[in-house]
Design a protein around this motif. Sequence first.
Motif, PDB file in Angstrom:
ATOM      1  N   VAL A 177      -5.745   0.984  -9.615  1.00  0.00           N
ATOM      2  CA  VAL A 177      -6.845  -0.048  -8.896  1.00  0.00           C
ATOM      3  C   VAL A 177      -6.509  -0.929  -7.962  1.00  0.00           C
ATOM      4  O   VAL A 177      -6.628  -1.726  -7.523  1.00  0.00           O
ATOM      5  CB  VAL A 177      -7.914  -1.012 -10.035  1.00  0.00           C
ATOM      6  CG1 VAL A 177      -8.495  -1.643  -8.998  1.00  0.00           C
ATOM      7  CG2 VAL A 177      -8.719   0.668 -10.490  1.00  0.00           C
ATOM      8  N   TYR A 178      -5.434  -2.081  -9.219  1.00  0.00           N
ATOM      9  CA  TYR A 178      -4.489  -2.868  -8.641  1.00  0.00           C
ATOM     10  C   TYR A 178      -3.669  -2.299  -7.212  1.00  0.00           C
ATOM     11  O   TYR A 178      -3.543  -3.415  -6.238  1.00  0.00           O
ATOM     12  CB  TYR A 178      -3.300  -3.110  -9.963  1.00  0.00           C
ATOM     13  CG  TYR A 178      -2.097  -3.874  -9.160  1.00  0.00           C
ATOM     14  CD1 TYR A 178      -2.216  -4.778  -9.619  1.00  0.00           C
ATOM     15  CD2 TYR A 178      -0.920  -3.571  -8.895  1.00  0.00           C
ATOM     16  CE1 TYR A 178      -1.238  -6.102  -8.961  1.00  0.00           C
ATOM     17  CE2 TYR A 178      -0.140  -4.067  -8.500  1.00  0.00           C
ATOM     18  CZ  TYR A 178      -0.291  -5.371  -8.600  1.00  0.00           C
ATOM     19  OH  TYR A 178       0.818  -6.230  -8.643  1.00  0.00           O
ATOM     20  N   TYR A 179      -3.110  -0.663  -7.126  1.00  0.00           N
ATOM     21  CA  TYR A 179      -1.860  -0.848  -5.808  1.00  0.00           C
ATOM     22  C   TYR A 179      -2.932  -0.486  -5.059  1.00  0.00           C
ATOM     23  O   TYR A 179      -3.242  -1.239  -3.421  1.00  0.00           O
ATOM     24  CB  TYR A 179      -1.789   0.112  -6.213  1.00  0.00           C
ATOM     25  CG  TYR A 179       0.274   0.168  -7.118  1.00  0.00           C
ATOM     26  CD1 TYR A 179       0.781  -0.269  -5.982  1.00  0.00           C
ATOM     27  CD2 TYR A 179       0.194   0.359  -7.982  1.00  0.00           C
ATOM     28  CE1 TYR A 179       2.353  -0.652  -6.656  1.00  0.00           C
ATOM     29  CE2 TYR A 179       1.110   0.806  -8.978  1.00  0.00           C
ATOM     30  CZ  TYR A 179       2.331  -0.111  -7.802  1.00  0.00           C
ATOM     31  OH  TYR A 179       4.159  -1.295  -8.598  1.00  0.00           O
ATOM     32  N   LEU A 180      -4.139   0.206  -5.742  1.00  0.00           N
ATOM     33  CA  LEU A 180      -5.190   0.338  -4.210  1.00  0.00           C
ATOM     34  C   LEU A 180      -5.644  -1.469  -3.247  1.00  0.00           C
ATOM     35  O   LEU A 180      -5.946  -1.668  -1.532  1.00  0.00           O
ATOM     36  CB  LEU A 180      -6.176   1.044  -4.371  1.00  0.00           C
ATOM     37  CG  LEU A 180      -6.272   2.554  -4.307  1.00  0.00           C
ATOM     38  CD1 LEU A 180      -7.295   2.918  -4.976  1.00  0.00           C
ATOM     39  CD2 LEU A 180      -6.137   2.369  -2.160  1.00  0.00           C
ATOM     40  N   LEU A 181      -5.911  -1.421  -4.389  1.00  0.00           N
ATOM     41  CA  LEU A 181      -6.344  -3.675  -4.137  1.00  0.00           C
ATOM     42  C   LEU A 181      -5.233  -4.130  -3.044  1.00  0.00           C
ATOM     43  O   LEU A 181      -5.564  -5.259  -2.299  1.00  0.00           O
ATOM     44  CB  LEU A 181      -6.671  -3.903  -5.355  1.00  0.00           C
ATOM     45  CG  LEU A 181      -7.411  -6.269  -5.146  1.00  0.00           C
ATOM     46  CD1 LEU A 181      -8.487  -5.921  -4.414  1.00  0.00           C
ATOM     47  CD2 LEU A 181      -7.366  -6.959  -6.700  1.00  0.00           C
ATOM     48  N   THR A 182      -4.892  -4.145  -3.835  1.00  0.00           N
ATOM     49  CA  THR A 182      -3.334  -4.971  -2.835  1.00  0.00           C
ATOM     50  C   THR A 182      -2.642  -4.609  -1.874  1.00  0.00           C
ATOM     51  O   THR A 182      -1.849  -5.619  -0.870  1.00  0.00           O
ATOM     52  CB  THR A 182      -1.651  -5.178  -4.140  1.00  0.00           C
ATOM     53  OG1 THR A 182      -2.051  -3.823  -4.509  1.00  0.00           O
ATOM     54  CG2 THR A 182      -2.253  -5.916  -5.592  1.00  0.00           C
ATOM     55  N   ALA A 183      -2.681  -3.712  -1.714  1.00  0.00           N
ATOM     56  CA  ALA A 183      -2.400  -2.561  -0.138  1.00  0.00           C
ATOM     57  C   ALA A 183      -3.421  -2.716   0.791  1.00  0.00           C
ATOM     58  O   ALA A 183      -2.895  -3.640   1.769  1.00  0.00           O
ATOM     59  CB  ALA A 183      -2.566  -1.721  -0.902  1.00  0.00           C
ATOM     60  N   LEU A 184      -4.368  -3.204   0.249  1.00  0.00           N
ATOM     61  CA  LEU A 184      -5.603  -3.604   0.899  1.00  0.00           C
ATOM     62  C   LEU A 184      -4.843  -5.277   1.984  1.00  0.00           C
ATOM     63  O   LEU A 184      -5.580  -5.575   2.763  1.00  0.00           O
ATOM     64  CB  LEU A 184      -6.891  -3.539   0.903  1.00  0.00           C
ATOM     65  CG  LEU A 184      -7.698  -3.553   1.451  1.00  0.00           C
ATOM     66  CD1 LEU A 184      -8.913  -2.633   2.176  1.00  0.00           C
ATOM     67  CD2 LEU A 184      -9.381  -3.159   0.116  1.00  0.00           C
ATOM     68  N   ILE A 185      -4.944  -6.218   0.475  1.00  0.00           N
ATOM     69  CA  ILE A 185      -5.051  -7.280   1.127  1.00  0.00           C
ATOM     70  C   ILE A 185      -3.840  -7.595   1.887  1.00  0.00           C
ATOM     71  O   ILE A 185      -3.720  -8.291   2.885  1.00  0.00           O
ATOM     72  CB  ILE A 185      -4.310  -7.787  -0.800  1.00  0.00           C
ATOM     73  CG1 ILE A 185      -5.877  -8.156  -1.199  1.00  0.00           C
ATOM     74  CG2 ILE A 185      -4.230  -9.489  -0.077  1.00  0.00           C
ATOM     75  CD1 ILE A 185      -6.295  -8.694  -2.961  1.00  0.00           C
ATOM     76  N   ILE A 221      -2.834  -4.647   4.041  1.00  0.00           N
ATOM     77  CA  ILE A 221      -3.043  -4.933   5.260  1.00  0.00           C
ATOM     78  C   ILE A 221      -3.467  -5.677   5.811  1.00  0.00           C
ATOM     79  O   ILE A 221      -3.243  -5.940   7.297  1.00  0.00           O
ATOM     80  CB  ILE A 221      -3.785  -3.366   5.085  1.00  0.00           C
ATOM     81  CG1 ILE A 221      -2.616  -2.086   5.059  1.00  0.00           C
ATOM     82  CG2 ILE A 221      -4.288  -3.281   6.763  1.00  0.00           C
ATOM     83  CD1 ILE A 221      -2.816  -1.175   4.493  1.00  0.00           C
ATOM     84  N   THR A 222      -4.556  -6.053   5.124  1.00  0.00           N
ATOM     85  CA  THR A 222      -5.721  -7.785   5.700  1.00  0.00           C
ATOM     86  C   THR A 222      -4.954  -8.718   6.986  1.00  0.00           C
ATOM     87  O   THR A 222      -5.299  -9.118   7.654  1.00  0.00           O
ATOM     88  CB  THR A 222      -6.602  -8.238   5.304  1.00  0.00           C
ATOM     89  OG1 THR A 222      -7.254  -6.917   4.051  1.00  0.00           O
ATOM     90  CG2 THR A 222      -7.588  -8.412   5.197  1.00  0.00           C
ATOM     91  N   PHE A 223      -3.815  -9.129   5.706  1.00  0.00           N
ATOM     92  CA  PHE A 223      -2.509 -10.050   6.985  1.00  0.00           C
ATOM     93  C   PHE A 223      -2.218  -9.734   7.558  1.00  0.00           C
ATOM     94  O   PHE A 223      -1.598 -10.423   8.363  1.00  0.00           O
ATOM     95  CB  PHE A 223      -2.122 -10.900   4.741  1.00  0.00           C
ATOM     96  CG  PHE A 223      -2.887 -12.144   4.367  1.00  0.00           C
ATOM     97  CD1 PHE A 223      -3.081 -12.653   4.647  1.00  0.00           C
ATOM     98  CD2 PHE A 223      -3.949 -11.267   3.608  1.00  0.00           C
ATOM     99  CE1 PHE A 223      -4.204 -14.045   4.380  1.00  0.00           C
ATOM    100  CE2 PHE A 223      -4.146 -11.931   2.568  1.00  0.00           C
ATOM    101  CZ  PHE A 223      -4.745 -13.665   3.451  1.00  0.00           C
ATOM    102  N   ILE A 224      -1.367  -8.562   7.268  1.00  0.00           N
ATOM    103  CA  ILE A 224      -0.482  -7.935   8.634  1.00  0.00           C
ATOM    104  C   ILE A 224      -1.634  -7.556   9.539  1.00  0.00           C
ATOM    105  O   ILE A 224      -0.698  -7.569  10.892  1.00  0.00           O
ATOM    106  CB  ILE A 224       0.068  -6.776   7.819  1.00  0.00           C
ATOM    107  CG1 ILE A 224       1.109  -7.326   6.731  1.00  0.00           C
ATOM    108  CG2 ILE A 224       1.324  -5.805   9.090  1.00  0.00           C
ATOM    109  CD1 ILE A 224       1.914  -6.671   6.301  1.00  0.00           C
TER     110      ILE A 224
END
Lengths: 313, 272
Positions: B10-18, B20-23
């Motif tokens: 969950v941690y890696y999925l969530l943070t990866a999503l975040i 990606i959103t900023f980049i």
Amino acid sequence: MAVMADTDERQVVPHRRSRWSRTDTLRGWAFLAPALALVVVFFIVPVGLVVYMSATDWTLFGGFTAMNFPQNFVDIASDPMFAKSLEFTLKYTVLTTVILMPLAFFLALLVQEARQWNKFLRTAILLPSALGIASSSLLFYALYSPQVGPLNPILDSLGLMDAQQTILGTADGALWATVVLVVWRFTGYFMLLTLIGVQAIPGDIYEAANLDGAGRLRKLRSITLPMLKPTIAMTMILSVTGSLLAFDQFFILTKGGPNNETLTTVLLIYKYAFETKKDLGMAAALSVVVLLALVIINVLQLRALGVGRSEEK
Amino acid sequence: MANLLTKRVVYYLLTALIAITFILPLAWAVVNSIAPNSATSQSDGYGLGNYGALAVYGEGLTTYLSNSVILTFVAVAACLIAATMAGYAIARFTFAGKGLMFVLVLSILMVPYAALLIPLVVWMSELGLDNTLVGVGFVLALFQLPFGTFVMRNAFESIPSELEEAAKLDGCGTFATFMRVMVPSVKAPMVTVGLFVFLNAWNDFMVPLYLLGPQNAPLPLAMVNMRQQVMGVIDYGLTTAGVVVLAIPAVILFLALQKYYIKGLISGAVKG
């Protein structure tokens, strides 16, 4: 805005007889000369001039024509555009602050541990800070466009938008579009400020709490949040004063439209000076109003923060 | 065990999503700038057509870029010189008026520059500095002066005074001591200040909008001008190409000097 207020004089060399020696004065002012020149020419004179201009009839092309002291201010007070811009600016300020601060706080807690992946994350979130608000606005202007932007078709197909409209074409759409842009641009900056505050909390407090069997939420509520109060206050000041002065994003994304629904007070200064009225006197008066409001807000906030009361070193 | 694994995922999925959103918006700008969707690029495939069009638009990309470079250089140089010298005077000398001067410099933070642009429109032309990059560079330097002076004062205060005394014994005058001994020992804080002035001046839009005409426009202003001049049809390919050109130096410098950016934030947050 910085948290700073001490002007202590610790470097007094003991053998000196008088408090101020002649050579120190000369040297001191010689070293201050470049800064003093900048401050006098580009700060003190303009501040004096804006106050003077606010009391005159001063047109964009005709220059000074006559004194007319309270008239510009009376006009502003009864100007529906001013009231409208003020209301919108406050609404925008509340909205950005309410979204930006908890988001930045959540992200700071999420990436606070020092592992490699977190470092990458912080950099990714911080990356938009390198861009100016103007370039970010241009970028989002393209993102929101119906021609090339991916967002318009998505919102359309989700039924979140009237098929005839564009994102920036409605008052609500334009407001939210701008908030999203600002959150994208500033979250990293606020996250980092929060993170610096979080890392300044001594680790042994948490260790003691662990021994007492405190859970994660309990530690957040009883340690992190109270210890972060100064940081939270500072980020709030930055968010509020920054949003009250919003200009670039609205100039570029909406030009205050549609129907002056997204007109901020600072954008109104520009419009009075160069577009609708071409009246620099009126624009100067509005500048004075903005200036006074911001000085008052800054002083109140600094006082609330405890700056200037006593210096904890 | 399984619980821990789920948490990890969950941690890696969530943070990866975040992340990606900023980049993603920046990545999209790069893709769109080379995409074959622009009015100006004639070819059907991906290519640098938009950059070619940008190069010849209006006064030409090189003009706007060199305007940006001159403006930024003046702002960085003026602010660094003024702030370093003032920081030294405030940290090291005791004299009448010092405290007042420091308060005066810090009071610049209280006044929003949006409120000073109207008088500056008039005053700059009185000075003969209207529509000049040097004049606008000075204005941009002024607004970073409080931060710069504050950081430099702290930097000089943290240097032991034995260093200066040794230089004096070796026969260095005040200014020589400052240049040869003190300035080299505050290089890192100077980089911090320089980076902040650079990012602000390079990206500034509002000050040039009020004070510079189309010919002397730095790139951000030129981008907005050209969007308005292309009546009716907005060339988004050109716009995104301009954003990419603007972003490249800022992002590179930012990534290279992140350490100094964080130091600047610690020294007292800067006006956003």
